[in-house]
Design a protein around this motif. Structure first.
Motif, PDB file in Angstrom:
ATOM      1  N   ARG A 199      37.605  44.617  35.037  1.00 45.87           N
ATOM      2  CA  ARG A 199      36.304  44.891  35.662  1.00 45.87           C
ATOM      3  C   ARG A 199      35.036  44.469  34.585  1.00 45.87           C
ATOM      4  O   ARG A 199      35.225  44.808  33.624  1.00 45.87           O
ATOM      5  N   TYR A 200      34.100  43.588  35.084  1.00 46.71           N
ATOM      6  CA  TYR A 200      33.154  43.296  34.389  1.00 46.71           C
ATOM      7  C   TYR A 200      31.994  42.816  35.271  1.00 46.71           C
ATOM      8  O   TYR A 200      32.154  42.586  36.450  1.00 46.71           O
ATOM      9  N   ASP A 201      30.729  42.674  34.429  1.00 44.74           N
ATOM     10  CA  ASP A 201      29.464  42.121  35.406  1.00 44.74           C
ATOM     11  C   ASP A 201      28.945  40.813  34.531  1.00 44.74           C
ATOM     12  O   ASP A 201      29.238  40.807  33.339  1.00 44.74           O
ATOM     13  N   TYR A 202      28.327  39.840  35.138  1.00 42.78           N
ATOM     14  CA  TYR A 202      28.002  38.827  34.540  1.00 42.78           C
ATOM     15  C   TYR A 202      26.952  38.023  35.259  1.00 42.78           C
ATOM     16  O   TYR A 202      26.586  38.568  36.656  1.00 42.78           O
ATOM     17  N   PHE A 203      25.910  37.184  34.765  1.00 40.69           N
ATOM     18  CA  PHE A 203      24.904  36.503  35.072  1.00 40.69           C
ATOM     19  C   PHE A 203      25.188  34.996  35.432  1.00 40.69           C
ATOM     20  O   PHE A 203      25.899  34.540  34.598  1.00 40.69           O
ATOM     21  N   THR A 204      24.696  34.467  36.545  1.00 39.74           N
ATOM     22  CA  THR A 204      24.684  33.136  36.738  1.00 39.74           C
ATOM     23  C   THR A 204      23.152  32.751  37.263  1.00 39.74           C
ATOM     24  O   THR A 204      22.258  33.694  37.412  1.00 39.74           O
ATOM     25  N   ASP A 205      22.676  31.740  37.260  1.00 36.70           N
ATOM     26  CA  ASP A 205      21.230  31.449  37.336  1.00 36.70           C
ATOM     27  C   ASP A 205      20.060  32.093  36.598  1.00 36.70           C
ATOM     28  O   ASP A 205      19.168  32.544  37.177  1.00 36.70           O
ATOM     29  N   LYS A 206      20.414  32.270  35.553  1.00 37.27           N
ATOM     30  CA  LYS A 206      19.661  33.202  34.576  1.00 37.27           C
ATOM     31  C   LYS A 206      18.427  32.548  34.039  1.00 37.27           C
ATOM     32  O   LYS A 206      18.888  31.642  33.220  1.00 37.27           O
ATOM     33  N   THR A 207      17.277  32.720  34.300  1.00 36.31           N
ATOM     34  CA  THR A 207      16.105  31.975  33.651  1.00 36.31           C
ATOM     35  C   THR A 207      15.626  32.656  32.489  1.00 36.31           C
ATOM     36  O   THR A 207      16.021  33.715  31.861  1.00 36.31           O
ATOM     37  N   SER A 208      14.595  31.929  31.913  1.00 39.00           N
ATOM     38  CA  SER A 208      14.134  32.330  30.585  1.00 39.00           C
ATOM     39  C   SER A 208      13.431  33.611  30.516  1.00 39.00           C
ATOM     40  O   SER A 208      13.315  34.259  29.223  1.00 39.00           O
TER      41      SER A 208
END
Length: 230
Positions: A148-157
Protein backbone atom coordinates in the motif's frame (compact mmCIF):
# COMPACT_ATOMS: atom_id res chain seq x y z
CA UNK A 1 2.85 92.40 7.19
CA UNK A 2 5.79 91.01 5.28
CA UNK A 3 5.72 87.26 4.66
CA UNK A 4 8.80 85.21 5.37
CA UNK A 5 9.94 83.51 2.11
CA UNK A 6 11.66 80.73 4.04
CA UNK A 7 8.51 79.99 6.02
CA UNK A 8 6.44 79.92 2.85
CA UNK A 9 8.91 77.52 1.25
CA UNK A 10 8.80 75.20 4.24
CA UNK A 11 5.02 75.26 4.29
CA UNK A 12 4.92 74.45 0.57
CA UNK A 13 7.38 71.59 1.06
CA UNK A 14 5.35 70.18 3.93
CA UNK A 15 2.19 70.39 1.88
CA UNK A 16 3.91 68.59 -0.94
CA UNK A 17 5.13 65.86 1.37
CA UNK A 18 1.63 65.54 2.77
CA UNK A 19 0.18 65.08 -0.70
CA UNK A 20 2.87 62.55 -1.61
CA UNK A 21 2.28 60.68 1.65
CA UNK A 22 -1.47 60.59 1.03
CA UNK A 23 -0.93 59.28 -2.48
CA UNK A 24 1.45 56.59 -1.28
CA UNK A 25 -0.97 55.59 1.46
CA UNK A 26 -3.88 55.42 -0.98
CA UNK A 27 -1.79 53.33 -3.37
CA UNK A 28 -0.77 50.99 -0.55
CA UNK A 29 -4.38 50.66 0.59
CA UNK A 30 -5.47 49.91 -2.98
CA UNK A 31 -2.72 47.30 -3.28
CA UNK A 32 -3.74 45.72 0.02
CA UNK A 33 -7.37 45.62 -1.06
CA UNK A 34 -6.36 44.06 -4.37
CA UNK A 35 -4.24 41.43 -2.63
CA UNK A 36 -7.05 40.65 -0.20
CA UNK A 37 -9.53 40.22 -3.07
CA UNK A 38 -7.08 38.03 -4.94
CA UNK A 39 -6.56 35.86 -1.86
CA UNK A 40 -10.33 35.55 -1.47
CA UNK A 41 -10.67 34.49 -5.12
CA UNK A 42 -7.98 31.85 -4.57
CA UNK A 43 -9.71 30.59 -1.42
CA UNK A 44 -13.02 30.31 -3.27
CA UNK A 45 -11.36 28.43 -6.14
CA UNK A 46 -9.56 26.00 -3.84
CA UNK A 47 -12.84 25.34 -2.00
CA UNK A 48 -14.64 24.73 -5.29
CA UNK A 49 -16.85 27.83 -4.82
CA UNK A 50 -15.36 30.29 -7.32
CA UNK A 51 -17.88 32.55 -9.07
CA UNK A 52 -17.47 34.55 -12.30
CA UNK A 53 -15.76 37.45 -10.48
CA UNK A 54 -13.27 35.09 -8.83
CA UNK A 55 -12.49 33.37 -12.11
CA UNK A 56 -11.97 36.75 -13.81
CA UNK A 57 -9.33 37.67 -11.20
CA UNK A 58 -7.60 34.29 -11.49
CA UNK A 59 -7.80 34.20 -15.27
CA UNK A 60 -6.33 37.69 -15.53
CA UNK A 61 -3.08 36.62 -13.88
CA UNK A 62 -1.05 34.15 -15.95
CA UNK A 63 0.64 32.60 -12.92
CA UNK A 64 -2.57 32.19 -10.96
CA UNK A 65 -4.36 30.84 -14.01
CA UNK A 66 -1.78 28.06 -14.29
CA UNK A 67 -1.47 27.34 -10.57
CA UNK A 68 -4.86 27.69 -8.86
CA UNK A 69 -7.24 24.69 -9.00
CA UNK A 70 -10.71 25.54 -10.30
CA UNK A 71 -11.83 22.00 -11.17
CA UNK A 72 -11.29 18.51 -9.79
CA UNK A 73 -11.41 15.21 -11.62
CA UNK A 74 -11.80 11.78 -10.05
CA UNK A 75 -10.74 8.89 -12.23
CA UNK A 76 -12.03 5.35 -11.97
CA UNK A 77 -10.25 2.77 -9.83
CA UNK A 78 -8.14 0.68 -12.19
CA UNK A 79 -8.08 -2.95 -11.05
CA UNK A 80 -5.59 -5.40 -12.53
CA UNK A 81 -4.95 -9.09 -11.83
CA UNK A 82 -1.42 -9.72 -10.65
CA UNK A 83 0.68 -12.35 -12.38
CA UNK A 84 2.99 -12.58 -9.36
CA UNK A 85 1.44 -13.56 -6.03
CA UNK A 86 2.92 -13.26 -2.54
CA UNK A 87 5.47 -16.07 -2.17
CA UNK A 88 4.20 -17.29 1.18
CA UNK A 89 0.71 -17.82 -0.26
CA UNK A 90 1.53 -19.44 -3.61
CA UNK A 91 0.38 -22.88 -2.40
CA UNK A 92 -3.16 -21.51 -2.23
CA UNK A 93 -3.21 -20.53 -5.88
CA UNK A 94 -3.81 -23.98 -7.34
CA UNK A 95 -5.70 -25.71 -4.53
CA UNK A 96 -7.95 -22.87 -3.42
CA UNK A 97 -8.01 -20.68 -6.53
CA UNK A 98 -6.20 -17.76 -4.97
CA UNK A 99 -6.49 -14.56 -7.00
CA UNK A 100 -4.45 -11.41 -6.28
CA UNK A 101 -5.36 -7.99 -7.63
CA UNK A 102 -4.03 -4.42 -7.50
CA UNK A 103 -5.98 -1.16 -7.60
CA UNK A 104 -4.80 2.33 -8.52
CA UNK A 105 -7.13 5.29 -7.98
CA UNK A 106 -6.22 8.82 -9.22
CA UNK A 107 -7.58 12.21 -8.11
CA UNK A 108 -6.63 15.33 -10.08
CA UNK A 109 -6.69 19.11 -9.58
CA UNK A 110 -7.12 21.15 -12.78
CA UNK A 111 -6.10 24.83 -13.13
CA UNK A 112 -8.02 27.66 -14.82
CA UNK A 113 -5.98 26.97 -17.97
CA UNK A 114 -6.99 23.33 -17.93
CA UNK A 115 -3.57 22.13 -16.82
CA UNK A 116 -3.03 19.43 -14.20
CA UNK A 117 -1.66 20.84 -10.94
CA UNK A 118 -1.28 17.38 -9.45
CA UNK A 119 -2.71 13.90 -9.60
CA UNK A 120 -2.66 11.93 -6.36
CA UNK A 121 -2.86 8.12 -6.46
CA UNK A 122 -3.94 5.60 -3.80
CA UNK A 123 -2.66 2.11 -4.59
CA UNK A 124 -2.64 -1.32 -2.96
CA UNK A 125 -2.91 -5.06 -3.67
CA UNK A 126 -4.92 -7.83 -2.01
CA UNK A 127 -5.73 -11.52 -2.50
CA UNK A 128 -8.77 -13.75 -2.09
CA UNK A 129 -9.07 -17.55 -2.07
CA UNK A 130 -11.62 -20.27 -1.43
CA UNK A 131 -11.48 -21.86 2.01
CA UNK A 132 -12.76 -25.08 0.46
CA UNK A 133 -11.15 -26.32 -2.73
CA UNK A 134 -13.45 -25.72 -5.68
CA UNK A 135 -16.15 -24.02 -3.56
CA UNK A 136 -16.36 -20.46 -4.88
CA UNK A 137 -18.98 -19.48 -2.33
CA UNK A 138 -16.38 -19.87 0.43
CA UNK A 139 -14.07 -17.19 -1.05
CA UNK A 140 -12.45 -14.94 1.56
CA UNK A 141 -9.54 -12.56 1.87
CA UNK A 142 -6.41 -14.67 1.96
CA UNK A 143 -3.89 -11.80 1.98
CA UNK A 144 -4.80 -8.46 3.55
CA UNK A 145 -4.00 -5.33 1.51
CA UNK A 146 -0.25 -5.15 1.01
CA UNK A 147 2.16 -2.99 -0.98
CA UNK A 148 0.00 0.00 0.00
CA UNK A 149 1.32 3.43 -0.90
CA UNK A 150 0.37 6.77 -2.41
CA UNK A 151 2.22 8.79 -5.04
CA UNK A 152 1.93 11.88 -7.25
CA UNK A 153 2.03 12.35 -11.01
CA UNK A 154 1.68 15.60 -13.00
CA UNK A 155 3.09 17.45 -9.98
CA UNK A 156 3.86 21.12 -10.74
CA UNK A 157 6.34 23.41 -8.98
CA UNK A 158 3.71 24.83 -6.57
CA UNK A 159 2.99 21.41 -5.04
CA UNK A 160 4.63 20.55 -1.71
CA UNK A 161 3.49 17.16 -0.31
CA UNK A 162 3.28 16.96 3.47
CA UNK A 163 2.87 14.04 5.87
CA UNK A 164 0.33 11.23 5.74
CA UNK A 165 -2.73 12.21 7.80
CA UNK A 166 -4.73 8.98 7.51
CA UNK A 167 -3.38 5.52 6.76
CA UNK A 168 -5.96 2.92 7.80
CA UNK A 169 -6.86 -0.53 6.57
CA UNK A 170 -9.53 -3.01 7.62
CA UNK A 171 -9.25 -6.35 5.91
CA UNK A 172 -8.32 -9.20 8.26
CA UNK A 173 -7.08 -12.40 6.69
CA UNK A 174 -10.03 -14.75 6.53
CA UNK A 175 -12.51 -11.87 6.64
CA UNK A 176 -15.67 -13.03 4.88
CA UNK A 177 -16.37 -11.54 1.48
CA UNK A 178 -18.67 -14.19 0.04
CA UNK A 179 -20.03 -13.27 -3.35
CA UNK A 180 -19.59 -9.53 -2.83
CA UNK A 181 -18.03 -8.77 -6.21
CA UNK A 182 -17.87 -4.97 -6.22
CA UNK A 183 -17.04 -3.94 -2.67
CA UNK A 184 -20.32 -2.11 -2.08
CA UNK A 185 -21.04 -1.97 1.68
CA UNK A 186 -18.04 -4.21 2.32
CA UNK A 187 -16.50 -3.77 5.80
CA UNK A 188 -13.06 -4.23 4.25
CA UNK A 189 -11.38 -1.01 3.16
CA UNK A 190 -8.19 0.97 2.59
CA UNK A 191 -8.21 4.68 3.54
CA UNK A 192 -5.37 7.12 2.83
CA UNK A 193 -5.13 10.91 3.16
CA UNK A 194 -2.06 13.00 2.33
CA UNK A 195 -1.44 16.65 3.28
CA UNK A 196 -0.44 18.90 0.37
CA UNK A 197 0.47 22.59 0.38
CA UNK A 198 0.23 24.74 -2.73
CA UNK A 199 2.78 27.57 -2.51
CA UNK A 200 4.47 30.28 -4.55
CA UNK A 201 6.46 33.36 -3.68
CA UNK A 202 3.94 36.22 -3.84
CA UNK A 203 1.17 34.59 -1.79
CA UNK A 204 3.29 32.07 0.12
CA UNK A 205 1.25 28.90 0.71
CA UNK A 206 -2.18 29.76 -0.64
CA UNK A 207 -3.83 26.37 -0.06
CA UNK A 208 -3.54 23.36 2.24
CA UNK A 209 -5.19 20.40 0.58
CA UNK A 210 -5.92 16.92 1.88
CA UNK A 211 -6.39 14.55 -1.07
CA UNK A 212 -7.86 11.31 0.23
CA UNK A 213 -9.83 8.25 -0.74
CA UNK A 214 -11.42 5.35 1.05
CA UNK A 215 -11.98 2.24 -1.06
CA UNK A 216 -14.09 -0.71 0.03
CA UNK A 217 -12.80 -4.08 -1.10
CA UNK A 218 -14.91 -6.71 -2.84
CA UNK A 219 -14.15 -10.11 -4.22
CA UNK A 220 -12.99 -8.95 -7.66
CA UNK A 221 -12.84 -5.18 -7.50
CA UNK A 222 -13.34 -2.13 -5.26
CA UNK A 223 -15.88 0.64 -4.79
CA UNK A 224 -14.97 4.21 -3.86
CA UNK A 225 -16.65 4.94 -0.54
CA UNK A 226 -15.23 8.46 -0.26
CA UNK A 227 -12.86 10.61 -2.31
CA UNK A 228 -11.67 14.21 -2.42
CA UNK A 229 -8.73 15.72 -4.34
CA UNK A 230 -8.84 18.72 -2.02
Amino acid sequence: MKKNPLALACMSALAGLSLIGSADLAAAQTQDAGDARTRLAIQHAVAGKADAADLKIIGGNAYLAASVPVETVAGKPTVTTLTTQPAKKTSLAATYNQVCKAVDYPLTNISYLGEKIYTWHHKFSWCTANTQSGAEWTRQISVSPYDRYDYFTDKTSVVYPQGMVTDAVSAPVGGFIGMNTNGYLSPHYSHMARGVNLCFAQYACYASNLPQSKMTIGRDTVTVAYASPL
